[in-house]
Design an enzyme around this catalytic site. Structure first.
Site, mmCIF file in Angstrom:
data_model
loop_
_atom_site.group_PDB
_atom_site.id
_atom_site.type_symbol
_atom_site.label_atom_id
_atom_site.label_comp_id
_atom_site.label_asym_id
_atom_site.label_seq_id
_atom_site.Cartn_x
_atom_site.Cartn_y
_atom_site.Cartn_z
ATOM 1 N N ASP A 54 0.824 -1.197 0.000
ATOM 2 C CA ASP A 54 0.000 0.000 0.000
ATOM 3 C C ASP A 54 0.865 1.257 0.000
ATOM 4 O O ASP A 54 1.712 1.440 0.875
ATOM 5 C CB ASP A 54 -0.899 0.006 1.241
ATOM 6 C CG ASP A 54 -1.714 1.272 1.354
ATOM 7 O OD1 ASP A 54 -2.656 1.431 0.575
ATOM 8 O OD2 ASP A 54 -1.396 2.112 2.235
ATOM 9 N N TYR A 59 3.446 9.827 0.496
ATOM 10 C CA TYR A 59 4.217 9.188 1.563
ATOM 11 C C TYR A 59 5.692 9.545 1.449
ATOM 12 O O TYR A 59 6.316 9.341 0.409
ATOM 13 C CB TYR A 59 4.029 7.680 1.544
ATOM 14 C CG TYR A 59 2.654 7.219 2.016
ATOM 15 C CD1 TYR A 59 1.783 8.086 2.663
ATOM 16 C CD2 TYR A 59 2.234 5.910 1.819
ATOM 17 C CE1 TYR A 59 0.538 7.666 3.103
ATOM 18 C CE2 TYR A 59 0.989 5.476 2.252
ATOM 19 C CZ TYR A 59 0.137 6.365 2.892
ATOM 20 O OH TYR A 59 -1.103 5.956 3.323
ATOM 21 N N HIS A 130 -7.731 9.348 -1.923
ATOM 22 C CA HIS A 130 -7.211 9.311 -0.552
ATOM 23 C C HIS A 130 -8.178 9.832 0.509
ATOM 24 O O HIS A 130 -8.338 9.224 1.549
ATOM 25 C CB HIS A 130 -5.900 10.091 -0.488
ATOM 26 C CG HIS A 130 -4.976 9.626 0.576
ATOM 27 N ND1 HIS A 130 -3.620 9.816 0.526
ATOM 28 C CD2 HIS A 130 -5.192 8.964 1.731
ATOM 29 C CE1 HIS A 130 -3.047 9.304 1.591
ATOM 30 N NE2 HIS A 130 -3.985 8.782 2.343
ATOM 31 N N ARG A 131 -8.789 10.973 0.282
ATOM 32 C CA ARG A 131 -9.776 11.521 1.223
ATOM 33 C C ARG A 131 -10.868 12.229 0.429
ATOM 34 O O ARG A 131 -10.579 12.826 -0.613
ATOM 35 C CB ARG A 131 -9.126 12.503 2.221
ATOM 36 C CG ARG A 131 -8.353 11.798 3.328
ATOM 37 C CD ARG A 131 -7.951 12.761 4.423
ATOM 38 N NE ARG A 131 -7.262 12.077 5.505
ATOM 39 C CZ ARG A 131 -7.863 11.488 6.541
ATOM 40 N NH1 ARG A 131 -9.187 11.509 6.629
ATOM 41 N NH2 ARG A 131 -7.161 10.896 7.484
ATOM 42 N N SER A 160 -10.512 5.843 0.179
ATOM 43 C CA SER A 160 -10.029 5.832 1.554
ATOM 44 C C SER A 160 -10.807 6.866 2.340
ATOM 45 O O SER A 160 -11.012 7.989 1.857
ATOM 46 C CB SER A 160 -8.528 6.160 1.573
ATOM 47 O OG SER A 160 -8.004 6.098 2.878
ATOM 48 N N GLN A 182 -10.454 2.170 2.636
ATOM 49 C CA GLN A 182 -9.558 2.187 3.795
ATOM 50 C C GLN A 182 -10.119 3.104 4.863
ATOM 51 O O GLN A 182 -10.483 4.245 4.586
ATOM 52 C CB GLN A 182 -8.159 2.676 3.400
ATOM 53 C CG GLN A 182 -7.246 1.594 2.913
ATOM 54 C CD GLN A 182 -5.787 2.030 2.863
ATOM 55 O OE1 GLN A 182 -5.391 3.052 3.422
ATOM 56 N NE2 GLN A 182 -4.977 1.244 2.189
ATOM 57 N N LEU A 230 -2.461 -1.046 14.209
ATOM 58 C CA LEU A 230 -1.674 -1.393 15.395
ATOM 59 C C LEU A 230 -1.791 -0.348 16.496
ATOM 60 O O LEU A 230 -1.171 -0.487 17.552
ATOM 61 C CB LEU A 230 -0.203 -1.577 15.011
ATOM 62 C CG LEU A 230 0.124 -2.845 14.218
ATOM 63 C CD1 LEU A 230 1.526 -2.761 13.635
ATOM 64 C CD2 LEU A 230 -0.018 -4.090 15.083
ATOM 65 N N GLY A 284 1.859 -0.890 9.270
ATOM 66 C CA GLY A 284 2.680 0.268 8.971
ATOM 67 C C GLY A 284 4.119 0.205 9.431
ATOM 68 O O GLY A 284 4.908 1.086 9.102
#
Length: 320
Positions: A54, A59, A130-131, A160, A182, A230, A284
């Site tokens: 991903d 990023y 993404h958003r 996402s 996502q 996580l 991640g």
């Protein structure tokens, strides 16, 4: 034109998140040390049978895709053995504008072509928006996504951080199905459960998530992927629990890890994966030891009682 995916054929239903590749967000170049650590993380992910990777164009400000592309170039034949997804539409603040989201056709196309160059591959398996962009013209978006697929640059489309109304609106204009959504979901972020459990109760108003999003995705075969799965190591030693509920949950995670003879990470991820929505956690970490610990989640199946024990511990009070 390649056929659409109907499901995500990923080993163990987990996703390797590449947000940590490439080094510091504020350093423009990929240092030798950042490259070494990134390659080490990717080696570990492949050793643990991760097959879905991903990305996002933002990023480490493009360095994550770049270092991944360099890694791919050193691994002949690897591209056809894995699935690559990337995201676009977040634009950072610059000299001319504030930070914003951009679903314009020109920007989507520009960023897809940039990602293809950075990843050094001919196609993207899944492109995620993404958003949500409040200025989204769904017909413009659908047209550019269809064109990119016709050109072979993308094979599938996902999103996402979309809720039901946004999913429905975008899907109404598209000829291909939305494959992925996502969402932030973890043992620490449980509003996706609370809002439904507290339906019709005043307390539910303080747990907004996007009512019915999980159920909509189940009903329409939209694969849910959990980012932040996580909880930044909150229950696995990476971050100190602060509240009594967090401390109780962390202690229970350790207790269950001993009982199931697995890592604490496997318990935290296994809790998400136990849900019938088939949630795929996005991992991640770039630490090889933690990558291996996360992979253990594939081998456990929490009992109903233990799943609820973790849920109740995290919410900090008994269920109504």
């Amino acid at each position: 034109m390649q056929p659409l995916l109907t499901t995500y054929p990923t080993a163990g239903a987990m996703v390797f998140g590449c947000m940590g590749l490439g080094g510091d967000w504020n350093v423009p170049d990929i240092s030798a040390d950042a490259r070494r650590l990134s390659y080490q993380a990717l080696d570990s992910a492949l050793e643990q049978n991760f097959t879905l990777f991903d990305h996002a164009d933002i990023y480490t400000r493009g360095k994550a895709e770049q270092v991944f592309g360099d890694y791919l170039a050193l691994q002949p034949g690897l591209r056809e053995k894995i699935l690559i997804q990337t995201k676009c539409a977040i634009r950072f603040k610059d000299d001319e504008a504030v930070g914003r989201y951009d679903f314009s056709a020109g920007y989507i196309r520009q960023q897809v072509e940039l990602s293809l160059r950075q990843l050094q591959c001919g196609y993207i398996d899944v492109l995620l928006l993404h958003r949500p962009d409040p200025l989204m013209d769904v017909y413009e978006v659908a047209a550019v996504l269809d064109a990119l697929r016709q050109e072979g640059k993308i094979r599938n489309v996902g999103v996402s951080n979309f809720g039901v109304p946004q999913l429905q609106l975008l899907q109404s204009a598209m000829t291909q199905p939305i494959l992925v959504n996502q969402l932030e979901m973890s043992l620490a972020k449980i509003d996706w459960l609370e809002q439904n459990v507290l339906t019709g109760m005043t307390e539910g108003a303080s747990h907004f998530f996007g009512y019915g999003t999980v159920e909509y995705c189940q009903q329409h075969q939209v694969q849910i992927q959990a980012w932040g799965s996580l909880a930044q190591g909150l229950f696995t030693g990476g971050k100190a629990p602060q509240t009594p509920a967090q401390q109780q949950t962390a202690a229970l995670v350790l207790k269950l890890a001993a009982l199931y003879q697995c890592s604490p990470e496997a318990i935290v991820l296994g809790w998400l994966m136990r849900h019938p929505a088939g949630i795929q956690p996005v991992i991640g970490t770039t630490n090889p030891a933690r990558i291996k610990a996360c992979a253990e989640a594939r081998n456990i199946q929490l009992s109903r009682e233990h799943w609820y024990a973790l849920y109740v511990a995290s919410r900090g009070q008994p269920l109504p």
